[in-house]
Design an enzyme around this catalytic site. Structure first.
Site: not given
Length: 613
Positions: A2, A27, A74, A511, A608
């Site tokens: 944010c 961001r 965010w 593997h 970010k």
């Protein structure tokens, strides 16, 4: 994560705060909003999605104010939508709050406030703060002191992390801010003040800034800033002068910030080396607060980071172990403090973070300090929490990095780790570094020019991206230092193209993962190390035999048998090849993402600066 901005002063506050908010778009966010005080009272405008959606709404209403706070969110608590976007208000729309971080006990607080009659409009933890402050305000018009007291009282009941900004209709000429474990910076101008969660947002207005520290609370007017602790005692904080070029936050003609920052790699390496290559080809760290005696007493070294910083640490682990013959462990920061780490007074813990605000890395640092270890931060942002709280700090000198996917900051981290390893080896070799290490010191000044040569392959890499873009899966293989490079190269492709990409030690393919190789699968073999080159060629032939597409990254003068495509690097000492190998692989990821039409600078679901755990 944010982003927060705010303004108070003689300019039009709404447009100023909004323009500053745009500088935080890198961001990562899912909604945006702004609160301001007009002649009509408190106005709040919010929109889901990009800031441009918020601008469209603001264009439909008069927005004249001398104080405003703005936010990009965010999502952590509650889905991305207009209702959950910040700012949030109290019941009477007397005040508005923006917040970065997480209120861990918000459910308990919310239930108490609901019982008292407060009405909630969102699913967020942040709205709890608005109602807590309201509960502590007098019913009549409050003074600055009373509002400050109410905010501090609210914060005293909160558990978690926060950077907050508050405006209140009672005091239109004041902003109120506070921080705990989440960054917040005050910009100082003449008869105006600004706030932001990142230095980049303030550079166009001022170079004089005050980073708040944990527990700080401030009342801000156009004329002054008063900082106190949670109890109200006045605190003195130093003013920081920031020398970053304002234009460094602009694209400079490139299509994306990421591409610009890839091309800034050579200059970044040069800037990071500057002042650290002393006379007689020796390494120096002016201003490092750890003395030579401190550095020589450590029996063990631990490196901690997240994502790209962790991958830089993976390279650093091999350098430090081989140059110092001392045990070096590397840990993912989010796992460190939960693993009961074996660190103590004999341990140097190196913490790597671009932003210096990465929550998991900060938690790891505090855990290491609590156990008696000495902490050394490798960080890009001066004044960040990690830079201030660690026992010692080395700045990477990468300048602002806007693209979410880290590029030039990774290079700077590698260069600092190389310098640090050679510096420690130098301390232990008073008679002079052994020849194989002295060769590296001599070669470091050449790295910017060699990186330029790597980037000159851009058109060829663009063509290679067009060939590979239809691949359904990517594997990045390497051994030793090349495996560490493979980790970062695979992450870059995942971050910005949304394609499946995995890194493996090349010898591990047989593997199990070899079962996934078939036509349509691309394998990027990184083969820069003389010691493992023959083994790498055998591993890649195993892939080729199963009809995978093989791309080899190798130095000039070496031609691997059976590769479908080659990326050729300039010759350099094996130890320094990770600095060169990553640049063309960053370009490859960029152009594959561009071919796919992805949002390169702001990839989905990412941020970010990750300031939550």
């Amino acid at each position: 994560m944010c982003g927060i901005t705010g303004y108070i002063g003689a300019r039009e506050a709404v447009s100023t705060a909004l323009n500053n908010l745009k500088r935080l778009e890198y961001r990562g966010y899912d909604s945006a909003g702004i609160a301001y005080l007009s002649s009509q009272g408190l106005e709040v405008v919010r929109a889901e999605g990009r800031i441009v959606n918020l601008e469209k709404l603001l264009s439909q209403v008069p927005a004249q104010a001398s104080a405003a706070i703005a936010h990009t969110r965010w999502a952590t608590h509650g889905r991305p939508c207009e209702t959950n976007a910040h700012p949030h208000t109290d019941c009477k729309k007397r005040l508005a709050v923006v917040h970065n971080g997480i209120i861990e006990n918000y459910v308990e607080l919310r239930q108490q406030l609901l019982a008292q009659g407060h009405v909630f409009a969102s699913e967020t933890d942040t709205e709890t703060l608005a109602h807590l402050i309201e509960a502590n305000l007098p019913s009549t018009t409050a003074s600055q002191k009373e509002i400050a007291r109410a905010i501090r009282a609210a914060l005293s009941r909160v558990r978690g992390s926060y950077a907050i900004a508050v405006i209140c209709t009672d005091t239109p000429q004041a902003l109120y801010v506070a921080r705990q474990d989440s960054p917040l910076i005050i910009g100082l101008g003449h008869e105006e003040k600004l706030i932001a969660s990142d230095i980049t947002a303030l550079l166009q207005h001022t170079r004089h800034m005050v980073p708040l520290e944990d527990g700080d609370f401030a009342v801000i007017t156009p004329q002054r800033v008063i900082i106190t602790d949670r109890q109200g005692s006045v605190q003195e904080r130093a003013v920081l002068h920031v020398d970053w070029d304002d234009q460094a936050a602009e694209k400079g003609g490139y299509a994306h910030f990421m591409l610009k920052e890839i091309h800034e790699g050579p200059r970044t390496v040069q800037d990071t080396l500057r002042g650290r290559l002393a006379k007689e080809e020796r390494i120096a760290f002016p201003g490092l607060s750890l003395t030579p005696q401190d550095l020589q007493r450590f029996e063990r070294i631990a490196i901690v980071g997240c994502g790209t910083a962790y991958h830089a640490g993976a390279v650093g682990k091999r350098w430090l172990e081989q140059w110092l013959r001392r045990p070096v462990e590397i840990s993912v920061a989010s796992e460190f403090r939960y693993s009961d780490p074996i660190v103590g007074p004999d341990t140097l813990v190196i913490l790597i973070s671009q932003s210096g605000e990465t929550a998991d890395t900060l938690a790891a640092m505090r855990e290491a300090k609590a156990r008696g270890a000495t902490t050394l931060a490798i960080v890009n942002v001066i004044g960040s929490t990690l830079a201030r709280e660690a026992d010692a700090v080395i700045l990477t000198q990468a300048g602002p990095e806007i693209g979410v996917a880290s590029t030039k900051a990774y290079l700077a981290q590698l260069v600092v780790l190389a310098l640090l390893g050679l510096f420690l080896a130098q301390l232990e070799s008073p008679g002079g570094l052994p020849p194989h290490l002295q060769t590296l010191v001599s070669a470091l000044p050449e790295m910017p020019q060699l990186l330029e040569r790597c980037l000159q392959q851009e058109e060829a890499i663009k063509a290679l991206a067009r060939k590979l873009v239809s691949s359904k899966s990517f594997f990045y293989l390497g051994r030793g230092l090349d495996y560490a490079t493979a980790l970062e190269a695979a992450l870059k492709l995942k971050e910005i193209s949304y394609l499946h990409a995995e890194a493996y030690p090349a010898g591990e393919m047989k593997h199990g993962p070899l079962a996934l190789i078939e036509p349509g699968v691309a394998v990027i073999g990184i083969s820069t190390q003389s010691l493992t080159r023959e083994k790498m060629e055998s591993n890649l032939k195993e892939v080729k035999a199963r009809q995978g597409t093989v791309v080899v990254v190798e130095p000039e003068g070496v031609v691997s048998d059976g590769a479908d495509e080659r990326i050729v690097l300039p010759s350099a000492p094996d130890y320094l090849m990770p600095i060169l190998a990553i640049a063309p692989l960053q370009l490859l990821a960029y152009y594959i993402a561009r071919e796919r039409g992805c949002d390169i600078d702001q990839p989905r679901n990412l941020a970010k600066s990750v300031t939550v755990e």
